[in-house]
Design a protein around this motif. Sequence first.
Motif, PDB file in Angstrom:
ATOM      1  N   TRP A 243     -72.031 -29.319  -5.940  1.00  0.00           N
ATOM      2  CA  TRP A 243     -71.701 -28.949  -4.562  1.00  0.00           C
ATOM      3  C   TRP A 243     -72.577 -29.662  -3.543  1.00  0.00           C
ATOM      4  CZ3 TRP A 243     -73.979 -24.219  -6.835  1.00  0.00           C
ATOM      5  CH2 TRP A 243     -75.138 -23.774  -6.200  1.00  0.00           C
ATOM      6  N   GLY A 246     -71.712 -33.723  -4.691  1.00  0.00           N
ATOM      7  CA  GLY A 246     -70.363 -34.106  -5.106  1.00  0.00           C
ATOM      8  C   GLY A 246     -70.277 -34.467  -6.582  1.00  0.00           C
TER       9      GLY A 246
ATOM     10  N   ARG B  71     -64.241 -30.072  -7.769  1.00  0.00           N
ATOM     11  CA  ARG B  71     -65.080 -31.254  -7.512  1.00  0.00           C
ATOM     12  C   ARG B  71     -65.412 -31.951  -8.820  1.00  0.00           C
ATOM     13  NH1 ARG B  71     -68.339 -27.380  -4.275  1.00  0.00           N
ATOM     14  NH2 ARG B  71     -67.695 -27.597  -2.108  1.00  0.00           N
ATOM     15  N   HIS B  78     -64.095 -38.341  -4.495  1.00  0.00           N
ATOM     16  CA  HIS B  78     -65.354 -38.453  -3.779  1.00  0.00           C
ATOM     17  C   HIS B  78     -65.736 -39.921  -3.647  1.00  0.00           C
ATOM     18  CE1 HIS B  78     -69.072 -37.003  -2.166  1.00  0.00           C
ATOM     19  NE2 HIS B  78     -69.686 -37.919  -2.866  1.00  0.00           N
ATOM     20  N   TRP B  95     -66.549 -34.369  -0.545  1.00  0.00           N
ATOM     21  CA  TRP B  95     -66.424 -33.441  -1.654  1.00  0.00           C
ATOM     22  C   TRP B  95     -67.635 -32.534  -1.717  1.00  0.00           C
ATOM     23  CZ3 TRP B  95     -62.361 -31.613  -2.803  1.00  0.00           C
ATOM     24  CH2 TRP B  95     -61.812 -31.428  -4.076  1.00  0.00           C
ATOM     25  N   THR B  96     -68.418 -32.519  -0.649  1.00  0.00           N
ATOM     26  CA  THR B  96     -69.663 -31.754  -0.701  1.00  0.00           C
ATOM     27  C   THR B  96     -69.676 -30.660   0.356  1.00  0.00           C
ATOM     28  OG1 THR B  96     -70.779 -33.159   0.895  1.00  0.00           O
ATOM     29  CG2 THR B  96     -70.923 -33.821  -1.416  1.00  0.00           C
TER      30      THR B  96
END
Lengths: 372, 546
Positions: A243, A246, B71, B78, B95-96
């Motif tokens: 998270w 990524g 993810r 990403h 994607w974070t």
Amino acid sequence: MTTAWIDGQPVSSGEAIREAAKLLSMSRLPLVTGRFDDISALREAARVAGFSGGVLDHSDLGRVAPLIEALRDNGIIRISPGEVRRRADRVLVVGADPFAGSEAVFEQIFAVDPDLGAKAKGGQREIVLLGPDEPGRFSEVKGHVRTVGCPADQLGDAIGVLRAGLGGKPFGDGPFEEGAARALAGWLKDAAFAAIVFDATELDAISIESVAGLVSDLNAETRASALPLTAGSVYGAAEGAIWVTGFPLRTAFGRGDPEHDMMLNDGAWLISSGESDARIMLSYDETALDVADVPTILLSTAEEPAGEGARVIFKIGRPGVDHPMVHHEPRFGSFVSTPAEHHGMATNAADILSAIADQLGKAHHSNDEARA
Amino acid sequence: MLTCLKGGHVVDPANGIDEVRDIFIKDGKIVDAPAEAGSANETVDCSGMVVMAGAIDIHSHIAGGHVNTARLLLPEWHRAFSARPGETALSKVGWTTKETGLRYAEMGFTTVVEPAMGPQAALHAHLELADIPIIDKATLVVLGNDDMLMSMIRDGESDEAIADYVLWTVDASKALGVKCINAGGSAAFKENVRSYAFDTEVPDYGVSSRQILKTLQKAVTDAGIPHPLHVHCNNLGVPGASADAAEATIRASEGMPLHLAHIQFYGYGIEGRRGFSSKGEELARLINENPDVTVDIGQVMFGQTVTISSDEMRQFAGRAQASPGKSIIMDQEANGGGVVPMNYKEKSFFNALQWAIGLELFLLIEDPSRVFFTTDHPNGAPFTTYPDIFALLMDRNVREKWIEALPKSVKKWTSLPEIEREYTLAEIATMTRAAPAKLLGTRDRGHLGSGATADISVYRPNDDKAKMFGAAAYLFKDGVKVVENGAVVAKPYGRALTLKTHSDAKMGSRLDRYFDEAYGLQSRWFKVEGSALRRETPFREVPCLS
Ligand SMILES: [Zn+2]
């Protein structure tokens, strides 16, 4: 009490933090690694890697790399241990001793009979051990246990044969005795809810994909689910890294956006090849570490961490003992927080890493991560 | 310090304002105009611009175990973000956790609700939320497939006991409200049930989806939780059965509030040779006639995305259409769920009609305070498609252009080309600001009245509404300027909005025993401690209704 050293000499923690930041900022490619048992330390380590343009890794990542690869290339149908405990009337245990290092999960699942599901409840669990021919820790569990012998290096093949047996396709017996594969496939198919448990650190990615394929095929008509076990903190650290950055670790921040590569960003390789010229490492190891290969900032729980050849050393507390921690709890299948066992003055590694990241961030003139 | 946003066109429907006026900010709040004109320390020239409260997204999957699994499953997107920016809407999201905060802020959003937090994933979800900068966050905790609730219903336990259980869960997980996802469906799927509807009983429990939903709706209402029960109906996406499920659920609201999520995925009929048609008009009519019910859309937009849902049964069924062909399905203590990649194609009759059905619903539901702006991110589309959706709602010509690009066969099956409605600025502000704040019970936001939290978005008017809403001219979060000309200029951390409640001690000790005996789990693991999140102010409490 001294908690920080530069070149073996006691210093204030502020001095050590500034020295660590200086070392990292001057490095061409710093490696940020170690064993991140506490996810708080991992979150801060990611900031250190980001601000220093380094690589973020975990010293045990190699153990779960096959699982990560199999999950993302192929996917899986998976189950939490608590649900296996209550619902799985048939459990296929793959490998010599997949519960080694996962004893709490073993206890959680096998201490009781299944009690959910119209067909499963009220009966005893049936357990098949697919592996070397000895029950080991299963000799005293609730339920019926039997062993189907299979050498450790043929487990992946065995799963493939089971899958073929399920599909009714012509197939060789592989490591099985004649007829045993078809019988075992049928046994899985007739379950109310079948679980297939394996140590994901012992199988290669192809074998894990094979388990996933078997489970997928079973679900065409019945219910079945896989439980990969990964002892230790590394899977949780990979989750946290996903998270924040990524990607599941082995991620480089040298070129702005994070870049993930399981091979190029393997910490051990970066050091041995000379790609990395500095390292910051979190260690819970009580024995002395040899870190003379590159200039190292060591965060260590060792009683007397000085004198191990590191450039900068911080003595840190043990997570969940000297200070609270946040970690991945396999029985829960998610993160939990654990309070400290006692109140003490020991430093939290996350706070040190955070301070180093702040120091590096200042140099970037960044407005990031203001703590509002 | 007093800041004046000077001379903007203020669109604040909650306070009945739609005119040029100044807005004043002090200590993170909006304040009345000072007695002495010109006493502001700082003036931001907003003349010619549109000033609204910060936007609120009530349903966007931005954090937690399932999002993180997505993810993991799809790292290639990403990478796409780093190497080929702008290639796909999803790749623009990044994607974070960090990208999530930045992209929302750039569009003028200041509060986002993660709508599907499993009780066991609560700490995980909050850890991720704590790492999302700028915006405030909130969560809905998922109940309705859990053994505890279904057992309580089966055993005829009191409404009070059930409300205590619900409140314990909300309190432990630091949620703002409660969501129910295909009530009983995941539990039935574990019993190998493959077809399930509103009045189907869950085997082994003998309770129906309807019973579970009605029980939770009552518990939420009785407990004074401001946000009505947030419902993901049965049979999502199934032609015919989806529309039946939505209709049955709407009729079951029975005078109590109920929110139906991503209603577009239920607007599917079975007419035509493809067995797929629009029920948009019927569904919109039904919603118009049932004032207890609010909905969000879950608009589909074209391109690669990924579906993330705690509707395990649905995700399992959907894995056959996974694109690329891989998926992760999870059996867990309660809902479980699944992550299935999806590519909505403009040239596909089915996907194009899904797109049209979403817009039909947006445009045919008359009251903008009962229809909410979502793509069910990322299920219908990533939230980065929002600017285009604003343009589609506000500009009929834009719609015509999009419709021209669709397969000709689609036009026969949708009323969209005939719909003339164009959303006004005030309606947009109602749908994305005033109404969501009211629906969530977060009265400190969604408007620009004195005392409100100074979350303020300022847009430069443009005939191209996608340009206008894609990049805020300014965004103020708690009175701090965080975006200027569409770019983030400061990244303070927001908080998670949590319900101010307490849990009953007797229920607490009962659950201590229950989780231990039933699952071998410690009940304390379900509890989110603010200190674990490493933020100075991790939470802001929202009061219950008295
Ligand atoms: Zn959703």
